[in-house]
Design a protein around this motif. Structure first.
Motif, PDB file in Angstrom:
ATOM      1  N   ASP A  14      34.382 -29.646 -29.503  1.00 33.13           N
ATOM      2  CA  ASP A  14      35.614 -28.996 -29.940  1.00 33.13           C
ATOM      3  C   ASP A  14      36.870 -29.540 -29.265  1.00 33.13           C
ATOM      4  O   ASP A  14      37.982 -29.169 -29.627  1.00 33.13           O
ATOM      5  N   GLY A  15      36.717 -30.428 -28.273  1.00 36.11           N
ATOM      6  CA  GLY A  15      37.868 -31.075 -27.656  1.00 36.11           C
ATOM      7  C   GLY A  15      38.503 -30.322 -26.505  1.00 36.11           C
ATOM      8  O   GLY A  15      39.467 -30.780 -25.912  1.00 36.11           O
ATOM      9  N   TYR A  16      37.964 -29.156 -26.149  1.00 30.40           N
ATOM     10  CA  TYR A  16      38.506 -28.383 -25.026  1.00 30.40           C
ATOM     11  C   TYR A  16      37.908 -28.864 -23.709  1.00 30.40           C
ATOM     12  O   TYR A  16      36.889 -29.543 -23.686  1.00 30.40           O
ATOM     13  N   TRP A  17      38.554 -28.489 -22.608  1.00 27.29           N
ATOM     14  CA  TRP A  17      38.053 -28.807 -21.275  1.00 27.29           C
ATOM     15  C   TRP A  17      36.957 -27.812 -20.897  1.00 27.29           C
ATOM     16  O   TRP A  17      37.094 -26.623 -21.129  1.00 27.29           O
ATOM     17  N   TYR A  18      35.880 -28.298 -20.309  1.00 26.51           N
ATOM     18  CA  TYR A  18      34.789 -27.466 -19.824  1.00 26.51           C
ATOM     19  C   TYR A  18      34.480 -27.846 -18.385  1.00 26.51           C
ATOM     20  O   TYR A  18      34.482 -29.028 -18.031  1.00 26.51           O
ATOM     21  N   SER A  19      34.190 -26.839 -17.559  1.00 30.80           N
ATOM     22  CA  SER A  19      33.825 -27.114 -16.171  1.00 30.80           C
ATOM     23  C   SER A  19      32.421 -27.715 -16.135  1.00 30.80           C
ATOM     24  O   SER A  19      31.620 -27.528 -17.057  1.00 30.80           O
ATOM     25  N   SER A  20      32.127 -28.397 -15.052  1.00 36.76           N
ATOM     26  CA  SER A  20      30.803 -28.996 -14.922  1.00 36.76           C
ATOM     27  C   SER A  20      29.719 -27.916 -14.899  1.00 36.76           C
ATOM     28  O   SER A  20      28.638 -28.111 -15.437  1.00 36.76           O
ATOM     29  N   LYS A  21      30.024 -26.754 -14.325  1.00 37.29           N
ATOM     30  CA  LYS A  21      29.044 -25.660 -14.291  1.00 37.29           C
ATOM     31  C   LYS A  21      28.721 -25.171 -15.698  1.00 37.29           C
ATOM     32  O   LYS A  21      27.550 -24.936 -16.027  1.00 37.29           O
ATOM     33  N   GLU A  22      29.740 -25.009 -16.534  1.00 42.09           N
ATOM     34  CA  GLU A  22      29.504 -24.565 -17.911  1.00 42.09           C
ATOM     35  C   GLU A  22      28.635 -25.563 -18.668  1.00 42.09           C
ATOM     36  O   GLU A  22      27.714 -25.174 -19.395  1.00 42.09           O
ATOM     37  N   ILE A  23      28.922 -26.839 -18.500  1.00 40.38           N
ATOM     38  CA  ILE A  23      28.149 -27.874 -19.192  1.00 40.38           C
ATOM     39  C   ILE A  23      26.725 -27.910 -18.667  1.00 40.38           C
ATOM     40  O   ILE A  23      25.762 -27.946 -19.448  1.00 40.38           O
ATOM     41  N   LEU A  24      26.575 -27.887 -17.337  1.00 36.88           N
ATOM     42  CA  LEU A  24      25.239 -27.929 -16.745  1.00 36.88           C
ATOM     43  C   LEU A  24      24.388 -26.754 -17.205  1.00 36.88           C
ATOM     44  O   LEU A  24      23.232 -26.933 -17.596  1.00 36.88           O
ATOM     45  N   ASP A  25      24.942 -25.549 -17.167  1.00 32.58           N
ATOM     46  CA  ASP A  25      24.187 -24.363 -17.568  1.00 32.58           C
ATOM     47  C   ASP A  25      23.744 -24.437 -19.022  1.00 32.58           C
ATOM     48  O   ASP A  25      22.587 -24.183 -19.354  1.00 32.58           O
ATOM     49  N   THR A  26      24.662 -24.820 -19.905  1.00 31.02           N
ATOM     50  CA  THR A  26      24.354 -24.869 -21.331  1.00 31.02           C
ATOM     51  C   THR A  26      23.327 -25.944 -21.659  1.00 31.02           C
ATOM     52  O   THR A  26      22.348 -25.695 -22.368  1.00 31.02           O
ATOM     53  N   VAL A  27      23.552 -27.145 -21.147  1.00 32.66           N
ATOM     54  CA  VAL A  27      22.661 -28.271 -21.480  1.00 32.66           C
ATOM     55  C   VAL A  27      21.277 -28.074 -20.866  1.00 32.66           C
ATOM     56  O   VAL A  27      20.268 -28.344 -21.523  1.00 32.66           O
ATOM     57  N   CYS A  28      21.208 -27.580 -19.646  1.00 34.24           N
ATOM     58  CA  CYS A  28      19.904 -27.323 -19.017  1.00 34.24           C
ATOM     59  C   CYS A  28      19.115 -26.286 -19.805  1.00 34.24           C
ATOM     60  O   CYS A  28      17.908 -26.427 -20.001  1.00 34.24           O
ATOM     61  N   HIS A  29      19.804 -25.250 -20.256  1.00 33.21           N
ATOM     62  CA  HIS A  29      19.138 -24.195 -21.021  1.00 33.21           C
ATOM     63  C   HIS A  29      18.609 -24.724 -22.352  1.00 33.21           C
ATOM     64  O   HIS A  29      17.484 -24.415 -22.762  1.00 33.21           O
ATOM     65  N   LYS A  30      19.405 -25.530 -23.046  1.00 28.46           N
ATOM     66  CA  LYS A  30      19.018 -25.987 -24.387  1.00 28.46           C
ATOM     67  C   LYS A  30      17.998 -27.115 -24.367  1.00 28.46           C
ATOM     68  O   LYS A  30      17.195 -27.235 -25.293  1.00 28.46           O
ATOM     69  N   THR A  31      18.051 -27.999 -23.353  1.00 25.47           N
ATOM     70  CA  THR A  31      17.156 -29.159 -23.334  1.00 25.47           C
ATOM     71  C   THR A  31      15.978 -29.021 -22.385  1.00 25.47           C
ATOM     72  O   THR A  31      15.017 -29.768 -22.494  1.00 25.47           O
ATOM     73  N   GLY A  32      16.072 -28.098 -21.431  1.00 24.36           N
ATOM     74  CA  GLY A  32      15.008 -27.963 -20.438  1.00 24.36           C
ATOM     75  C   GLY A  32      15.091 -29.008 -19.337  1.00 24.36           C
ATOM     76  O   GLY A  32      14.167 -29.159 -18.541  1.00 24.36           O
ATOM     77  N   ALA A  33      16.181 -29.742 -19.284  1.00 24.00           N
ATOM     78  CA  ALA A  33      16.372 -30.772 -18.264  1.00 24.00           C
ATOM     79  C   ALA A  33      16.816 -30.126 -16.950  1.00 24.00           C
ATOM     80  O   ALA A  33      17.302 -28.998 -16.924  1.00 24.00           O
ATOM     81  N   THR A  34      16.648 -30.856 -15.866  1.00 30.49           N
ATOM     82  CA  THR A  34      17.098 -30.354 -14.568  1.00 30.49           C
ATOM     83  C   THR A  34      18.600 -30.589 -14.426  1.00 30.49           C
ATOM     84  O   THR A  34      19.189 -31.418 -15.125  1.00 30.49           O
ATOM     85  N   ARG A  35      19.206 -29.869 -13.487  1.00 32.26           N
ATOM     86  CA  ARG A  35      20.643 -30.005 -13.244  1.00 32.26           C
ATOM     87  C   ARG A  35      20.978 -31.416 -12.748  1.00 32.26           C
ATOM     88  O   ARG A  35      22.029 -31.946 -13.060  1.00 32.26           O
ATOM     89  N   VAL A  36      20.071 -32.016 -11.999  1.00 29.78           N
ATOM     90  CA  VAL A  36      20.290 -33.372 -11.490  1.00 29.78           C
ATOM     91  C   VAL A  36      20.356 -34.370 -12.644  1.00 29.78           C
ATOM     92  O   VAL A  36      21.211 -35.261 -12.668  1.00 29.78           O
ATOM     93  N   GLN A  37      19.471 -34.226 -13.620  1.00 36.42           N
ATOM     94  CA  GLN A  37      19.467 -35.125 -14.775  1.00 36.42           C
ATOM     95  C   GLN A  37      20.749 -34.987 -15.589  1.00 36.42           C
ATOM     96  O   GLN A  37      21.341 -35.979 -16.011  1.00 36.42           O
ATOM     97  N   VAL A  38      21.185 -33.752 -15.819  1.00 35.96           N
ATOM     98  CA  VAL A  38      22.394 -33.516 -16.604  1.00 35.96           C
ATOM     99  C   VAL A  38      23.618 -34.010 -15.849  1.00 35.96           C
ATOM    100  O   VAL A  38      24.505 -34.647 -16.426  1.00 35.96           O
TER     101      VAL A  38
END
Length: 93
Positions: A14-38
């Protein structure tokens, strides 16, 4: 493109700014990846220009991200995307 990178693009679409915590939480939840990988994917993508990284004023460990100007997709590298945008600018001049 890996699932992690695809999901990061989906979050930032959507082009908005997101904090690294928001991205890490969302991507880890959806992909099952670890925070280190993301986190590694985030920094690789910001280094290549796919996404833009900006430090927040709250501290040097806090960053925010948004989608870069160059368009990337499955099978399109950063170099080809940059070359394509340069060709378009020359053709319109």
């Amino acid at each position: 493109m890996s699932n992690i990178r695809e999901e990061i693009h989906n979050v930032l679409a959507d082009g908005y700014w997101y904090s690294s915590k928001e991205i890490l939480d969302t991507v880890c939840h959806k992909t099952g990846a670890t925070r280190v990988q993301v986190n590694s994917a985030l920094h690789t993508m910001s280094g290549s220009g796919e996404i833009i990284k900006e430090r927040e004023e709250t501290g040097h460990r806090h960053c925010r991200f948004r989608i870069g100007k160059e368009k990337f997709a499955f099978g399109i590298s950063a170099s080809i995307s940059l070359f394509d945008s340069l060709l378009k600018s020359v053709r319109t001049a």
